[in-house]
Motif scaffolding. Structure first.
Motif, PDB file in Angstrom:
ATOM      1  N   GLY A 196       0.847  -1.198   0.000  1.00 32.05           N
ATOM      2  CA  GLY A 196       0.000   0.000   0.000  1.00 32.05           C
ATOM      3  C   GLY A 196       0.873   1.233   0.000  1.00 32.05           C
ATOM      4  N   THR A 197       0.242   2.371  -0.198  1.00 33.90           N
ATOM      5  CA  THR A 197       1.032   3.606  -0.264  1.00 33.90           C
ATOM      6  C   THR A 197       1.558   3.981   1.124  1.00 33.90           C
ATOM      7  N   SER A 198       2.390   4.961   1.150  1.00 33.68           N
ATOM      8  CA  SER A 198       2.971   5.452   2.396  1.00 33.68           C
ATOM      9  C   SER A 198       1.862   5.924   3.350  1.00 33.68           C
ATOM     10  N   ALA A 247      -0.460   4.316   4.708  1.00 35.05           N
ATOM     11  CA  ALA A 247      -1.776   3.697   4.477  1.00 35.05           C
ATOM     12  C   ALA A 247      -2.266   2.967   5.729  1.00 35.05           C
ATOM     13  N   GLY A 248      -1.311   2.522   6.550  1.00 37.30           N
ATOM     14  CA  GLY A 248      -1.696   1.795   7.757  1.00 37.30           C
ATOM     15  C   GLY A 248      -1.220   0.345   7.744  1.00 37.30           C
ATOM     16  N   LYS A 249      -0.244   0.016   6.939  1.00 39.29           N
ATOM     17  CA  LYS A 249       0.245  -1.372   6.821  1.00 39.29           C
ATOM     18  C   LYS A 249       0.842  -1.866   8.148  1.00 39.29           C
ATOM     19  N   SER A 250       1.786  -1.085   8.682  1.00 38.92           N
ATOM     20  CA  SER A 250       2.453  -1.527   9.913  1.00 38.92           C
ATOM     21  C   SER A 250       1.434  -1.626  11.050  1.00 38.92           C
ATOM     22  N   THR A 251       0.450  -0.731  11.029  1.00 39.28           N
ATOM     23  CA  THR A 251      -0.558  -0.738  12.098  1.00 39.28           C
ATOM     24  C   THR A 251      -1.380  -2.036  12.047  1.00 39.28           C
ATOM     25  N   ILE A 252      -1.818  -2.423  10.856  1.00 38.33           N
ATOM     26  CA  ILE A 252      -2.595  -3.671  10.739  1.00 38.33           C
ATOM     27  C   ILE A 252      -1.721  -4.866  11.130  1.00 38.33           C
ATOM     28  N   LEU A 283      -1.867   1.383  17.277  1.00 35.81           N
ATOM     29  CA  LEU A 283      -1.497   2.446  16.332  1.00 35.81           C
ATOM     30  C   LEU A 283       0.008   2.678  16.361  1.00 35.81           C
ATOM     31  N   VAL A 284       0.618   2.627  15.189  1.00 39.54           N
ATOM     32  CA  VAL A 284       2.064   2.865  15.089  1.00 39.54           C
ATOM     33  C   VAL A 284       2.301   4.376  15.030  1.00 39.54           C
ATOM     34  N   PRO A 285       3.176   4.892  15.881  1.00 39.06           N
ATOM     35  CA  PRO A 285       3.441   6.340  15.830  1.00 39.06           C
ATOM     36  C   PRO A 285       3.928   6.762  14.447  1.00 39.06           C
ATOM     37  N   ARG A 286       3.528   7.938  14.019  1.00 41.43           N
ATOM     38  CA  ARG A 286       3.817   8.450  12.674  1.00 41.43           C
ATOM     39  C   ARG A 286       5.314   8.482  12.355  1.00 41.43           C
ATOM     40  N   GLU A 287       6.139   8.746  13.387  1.00 36.42           N
ATOM     41  CA  GLU A 287       7.583   8.864  13.125  1.00 36.42           C
ATOM     42  C   GLU A 287       8.257   7.497  12.920  1.00 36.42           C
ATOM     43  N   GLU A 288       7.573   6.418  13.248  1.00 39.14           N
ATOM     44  CA  GLU A 288       8.160   5.081  13.065  1.00 39.14           C
ATOM     45  C   GLU A 288       7.876   4.530  11.672  1.00 39.14           C
ATOM     46  N   ARG A 289       8.414   5.180  10.672  1.00 43.59           N
ATOM     47  CA  ARG A 289       8.157   4.737   9.296  1.00 43.59           C
ATOM     48  C   ARG A 289       8.925   3.453   8.996  1.00 43.59           C
ATOM     49  N   THR A 290       8.324   2.607   8.184  1.00 38.02           N
ATOM     50  CA  THR A 290       9.030   1.388   7.802  1.00 38.02           C
ATOM     51  C   THR A 290      10.129   1.731   6.801  1.00 38.02           C
ATOM     52  N   PHE A 329       6.052  -4.036   3.837  1.00 39.94           N
ATOM     53  CA  PHE A 329       6.854  -3.239   2.899  1.00 39.94           C
ATOM     54  C   PHE A 329       6.720  -1.747   3.193  1.00 39.94           C
ATOM     55  N   ALA A 330       7.828  -1.027   3.062  1.00 31.11           N
ATOM     56  CA  ALA A 330       7.775   0.431   3.177  1.00 31.11           C
ATOM     57  C   ALA A 330       6.955   0.982   2.012  1.00 31.11           C
ATOM     58  N   GLY A 331       6.092   1.955   2.298  1.00 31.77           N
ATOM     59  CA  GLY A 331       5.191   2.462   1.256  1.00 31.77           C
ATOM     60  C   GLY A 331       5.756   3.599   0.414  1.00 31.77           C
ATOM     61  N   GLN A 332       6.929   4.118   0.818  1.00 29.49           N
ATOM     62  CA  GLN A 332       7.467   5.251   0.068  1.00 29.49           C
ATOM     63  C   GLN A 332       7.817   4.843  -1.360  1.00 29.49           C
ATOM     64  N   LEU A 333       7.634   5.795  -2.263  1.00 30.73           N
ATOM     65  CA  LEU A 333       7.814   5.529  -3.702  1.00 30.73           C
ATOM     66  C   LEU A 333       9.153   4.879  -4.033  1.00 30.73           C
TER      67      LEU A 333
HETATM   68  N1  LIG Z   1      -6.845   6.838  13.311  1.00 31.09           N
HETATM   69  C1  LIG Z   1      -6.218   5.840  12.687  1.00 31.09           C
HETATM   70  N2  LIG Z   1      -4.922   6.049  12.430  1.00 31.09           N
HETATM   71  C2  LIG Z   1      -4.287   5.033  11.806  1.00 31.09           C
HETATM   72  C3  LIG Z   1      -4.934   3.841  11.443  1.00 31.09           C
HETATM   73  N3  LIG Z   1      -4.027   3.046  10.836  1.00 31.09           N
HETATM   74  C4  LIG Z   1      -2.872   3.738  10.828  1.00 31.09           C
HETATM   75  N4  LIG Z   1      -3.014   4.911  11.404  1.00 31.09           N
HETATM   76  C5  LIG Z   1      -1.982   5.937  11.590  1.00 31.09           C
HETATM   77  O1  LIG Z   1      -1.472   6.291  10.308  1.00 31.09           O
HETATM   78  C6  LIG Z   1      -0.059   6.499  10.364  1.00 31.09           C
HETATM   79  C7  LIG Z   1       0.607   5.587   9.402  1.00 31.09           C
HETATM   80  O2  LIG Z   1       0.409   4.242   9.770  1.00 31.09           O
HETATM   81  P1  LIG Z   1       1.454   3.110   9.457  1.00 31.09           P
HETATM   82  O3  LIG Z   1       0.854   1.830   9.933  1.00 31.09           O
HETATM   83  O4  LIG Z   1       2.808   3.461   9.937  1.00 31.09           O
HETATM   84  O5  LIG Z   1       1.429   3.169   7.874  1.00 31.09           O
HETATM   85  P2  LIG Z   1       2.338   2.396   6.835  1.00 31.09           P
HETATM   86  O6  LIG Z   1       1.448   2.037   5.692  1.00 31.09           O
HETATM   87  O7  LIG Z   1       3.042   1.267   7.494  1.00 31.09           O
HETATM   88  O8  LIG Z   1       3.357   3.529   6.408  1.00 31.09           O
HETATM   89  P3  LIG Z   1       4.864   3.403   5.822  1.00 31.09           P
HETATM   90  O9  LIG Z   1       5.718   2.920   6.916  1.00 31.09           O
HETATM   91  O10 LIG Z   1       5.191   4.778   5.368  1.00 31.09           O
HETATM   92  O11 LIG Z   1       4.809   2.474   4.660  1.00 31.09           O
HETATM   93  C8  LIG Z   1       0.354   6.244  11.796  1.00 31.09           C
HETATM   94  O12 LIG Z   1       0.443   7.454  12.497  1.00 31.09           O
HETATM   95  C9  LIG Z   1      -0.777   5.414  12.363  1.00 31.09           C
HETATM   96  O13 LIG Z   1      -0.916   5.608  13.748  1.00 31.09           O
HETATM   97  C10 LIG Z   1      -6.318   3.676  11.755  1.00 31.09           C
HETATM   98  O14 LIG Z   1      -6.953   2.684  11.462  1.00 31.09           O
HETATM   99  N5  LIG Z   1      -6.887   4.727  12.354  1.00 31.09           N
END
Ligand SMILES: Nc1nc2c(ncn2[C@@H]2O[C@H](COP(=O)(O)OP(=O)(O)OP(=O)(O)O)[C@@H](O)[C@H]2O)c(=O)[nH]1
Length: 319
Positions: free
Chosen positions: A244-246, A248-253, A264-271, A291-295
């Motif tokens: 998914g894109t950067s 998107a919420g991949k690491s969170t799921i 919820l993964v903190p925003r600064e913890e990018r993959t 996977f990291a979502g950055q282009l």
């Molecule tokens: N409110 C809300 N925030 C979410 C949800 N899923 C993710 N986030 C937030 O969105 C931001 C990005 O989430 P990540 O899970 O890091 O996204 P990612 O797709 O892994 O991003 P990359 O590491 O850039 O590839 C984080 O700050 C999360 O806390 C959700 O379901 N609800």
């Protein structure tokens, strides 16, 4: 010119192994005929030399662009017939009269269908090239060559399913099926020991997987043996890819699934690159590839995505 009729070849009726390579394929120069050994052939040389495309020793038939062949039915002693690189659309039915034929090459034409009842008249056929045509099936009576056929090439055609008559060819040593649309190979093909060379690359194979086929016949045999003994049920690892894109919420799921609650993964913890981890449910092991979502990382994704993997595409509906 486009429809070189071979009526004149009737004068060869009864002669032995006339080198038809010259007049039909044209990759051999006219001197390939041996008039001294075959008086009938000498009659053909001047005829072909007079033909525009036969002047010199270069490819004759590629220039002729033959679309049909007639008048060969009386060449009943012929052992080798090469009709490669033409524009033949209809399979030459008269081939069924060439009962002594051992080698037949019809590759690089435009044949879609081979009618039933030709191969049943060719019990001595050892070598058959049909590659680079538009075939999607083979006639059932190919099985009549089961005591003789050793080489078969049907690569670069339109086969979506494996042609069953091939399974009857007990003497087959070399089989080429590359670049078709085959998804599955039959286990029976690898049960005998006669097959020594098998090529199947360029097919969307699932069973056995392409990776197994690339390992050669022995690996394919091992694969089917393991399946037969039920060992595949012990492999309960599932490769799971999160794409998914950067942001998107991949690491969170991924983390939420592992911990059994929303995390919820903190925003600064990018993959960065890929994070690989394991997740167990009952006796299944999921190998998570986050996977990291950055282009800049997109380029590498296809290297890791394999057909057997479970892919989870994550989309942020608020973006
Ligand atoms: N409110 C809300 N925030 C979410 C949800 N899923 C993710 N986030 C937030 O969105 C931001 C990005 O989430 P990540 O899970 O890091 O996204 P990612 O797709 O892994 O991003 P990359 O590491 O850039 O590839 C984080 O700050 C999360 O806390 C959700 O379901 N609800």
């Amino acid at each position: 010119y486009m429809r070189l009729r071979l009526e004149l070849l009737r004068c060869f009726a009864g002669s032995k192994a006339v080198n038809l390579t010259l007049c039909l394929v044209g990759t051999v120069s006219p001197c390939a005929f041996r008039p001294s050994q075959d008086p009938c052939a000498s009659a053909l040389v001047p005829l072909l030399r007079g033909h525009r495309s036969c002047s010199g020793s270069s490819s004759v038939l590629s220039l002729n662009k033959l679309r049909s062949i007639t008048g060969i039915s009386k060449l009943c002693n012929l052992k080798k017939l090469i009709l490669s690189k033409n524009e033949i659309v209809d399979f030459p039915n008269e081939i069924q009269s060439l009962v002594c034929l051992e080698k037949l090459e019809l590759n690089q034409n435009q044949i879609r269908v081979i009618p039933e009842g030709v191969f049943s008249h060719l019990p001595r056929l050892k070598h058959l090239r049909l590659n680079n045509n538009r075939l999607s099936a083979l006639p059932r009576d190919l099985a009549a060559c089961q005591g003789s056929l050793q080489y078969l090439n049907i690569s670069n055609n339109l086969f979506r399913t494996f042609p069953q008559p091939v399974l009857q060819l007990a003497q087959l040593q070399e089989l080429h099926v590359q670049n078709n649309a085959l998804r599955q190979l039959p286990r029976e093909l690898f049960q005998g020991q006669s097959l020594k060379m098998f090529k199947a690359n360029g097919n969307p194979l699932r069973e056995p997987p392409s990776e197994v086929c690339a390992g050669g016949i022995q690996q394919i045999r091992n694969y089917f043996n393991q399946l037969q003994h039920g060992l595949e049920q012990e492999d309960k690892r599932v490769k799971t890819m999160f794409l998914g894109t950067s942001l998107a919420g991949k690491s969170t799921i991924c983390r939420s699934l592992k911990q059994g609650q929303t995390k919820l993964v903190p925003r600064e913890e990018r993959t960065v690159g890929i994070e690989i981890s394991e997740f167990q449910i009952k006796d299944f092991t999921f190998l998570f590839w986050d996977f990291a979502g950055q282009l800049e990382y997109y380029m590498t994704h296809h290297v890791f995505i394999t057909p057997q993997a479970l892919v989870i595409l994550v989309i942020n509906l608020h973006m």
